[in-house]
Write an enzyme that holds these catalytic residues in place. Structure first.
Site, PDB file in Angstrom:
ATOM      1  CD  GLU A  18      40.874 100.823  14.170  1.00 23.00           C
ATOM      2  OE1 GLU A  18      41.022 100.784  12.938  1.00 23.00           O
ATOM      3  OE2 GLU A  18      41.254  99.910  14.936  1.00 23.00           O
ATOM      4  CE  LYS A  33      43.797 100.096  10.277  1.00 23.92           C
ATOM      5  NZ  LYS A  33      42.701  99.333  10.926  1.00 23.92           N
ATOM      6  CB  CYS A  54      44.357  99.540  14.534  1.00 25.27           C
ATOM      7  SG  CYS A  54      43.866  97.926  15.217  1.00 25.27           S
TER       8      CYS A  54
END
Length: 274
Positions: free
Chosen positions: A40, A113, A154
């Site tokens: 990330e 995300k 994540c």
């Protein structure tokens, strides 16, 4: 099939991070990897958002992305750039975006995300990702030489509804590039990634940031590859570097035959209060 994971300590200088990725891509190709995975925020990790914004642009205007497309063609390798910060198409905030590039240099998938990291830890750390980023709205899968790949980033790993969508799509691979904090990493990193692999009966590939960064944050490291049985087949520890691992993709069918959760899955009706 051989893949390469790049564990990074990305800093506040975008150009320097790009050079680090370039060297890793070249080594991954030389080592016979068919696909390279970055963590990330691979090209820039800077908690000073005003300073970071000076180095960022829209996806189409981000020179690093056209550069990596050329590198994919040069080395004949698939690239998963982990995630990169780009100016969102709405022009207001940023997007935390995973980008997958094929060996012909074409972008094959992009994923923003969905779950933004807005938390206050007992350690005193406080993060408000939503103050600078716009969250994505949809899961994304992409066909690769490794099979069908479901994309996440994540904090997404804490939300099993996303991975239920991927499991129902029969993905072979789940990717979760990360920049996990140390306290949450020590508590939950291995458990969450193993759970995502077990419930989906798929490989999980999670390249991670590690160590002390220029902006003062510390990240957990321990880039992992987990097989469909939940066995960790690669753990890169706490130091930056590149590691290759060979995936036995026939393991997917073997595990799904032993425990046929895909065949046994039922549609769960809405909860009705008594």
């Amino acid at each position: 099939m051989r893949i390469a994971l790049h564990q990074m300590t990305s800093g506040t200088n975008l150009a320097r991070n790009v050079l680090d990725i370039d060297a890793a891509i070249a080594k991954a190709a030389a080592d016979g990897a068919i696909m390279y995975f970055a963590p990330e925020m691979s090209i820039l990790l800077d908690r000073d958002r005003a300073h970071a914004r000076l180095q960022l642009a829209s996806e189409s205007q981000t020179d690093a992305l056209s550069h990596f497309s050329a590198q994919a063609s040069r080395y004949g390798i698939w690239l998963h750039l982990g995630s990169v910060p780009v100016v969102h198409e709405n022009g207001d905030k940023l997007a935390n975006r995973s980008i997958v590039i094929a060996p012909d240099g074409q972008v094959k998938a992009r994923y923003d995300k969905m779950h933004l990291f807005d938390i206050d830890l007992a350690s005193g750390e406080s993060w408000r990702e939503s103050s600078a980023y716009t969250g994505g709205n949809t899961p994304v899968v992409v066909q690769t030489p490794l099979g069908l790949m479901g994309l996440g980033i994540c904090y997404d790993m804490r939300f099993p509804d996303l991975f239920s969508v991927y499991a129902k799509s029969n993905v072979d691979i789940i990717t979760l590039p990360s920049a996990f904090t140390v306290p949450t990493g020590e508590a939950h990193w291995h458990s969450l990634l193993r759970a995502r692999a077990i419930e989906s009966e798929a490989f999980v590939i999670a390249a991670a940031q590690c160590g002390l960064h220029e902006d003062g944050r510390k990240t957990f490291g321990h880039s992992l590859v987990v097989d469909p049985w939940g066995t960790v087949i690669l753990d890169m520890g706490e130091a930056p570097g590149l590691a290759c691992v060979d995936l036995g993709l026939d393991k997917i069918a073997e595990i799904r035959q032993q425990i046929p959760v895909h065949a046994n899955r039922r549609v769960i009706p809405p909860l009705v209060a008594e």
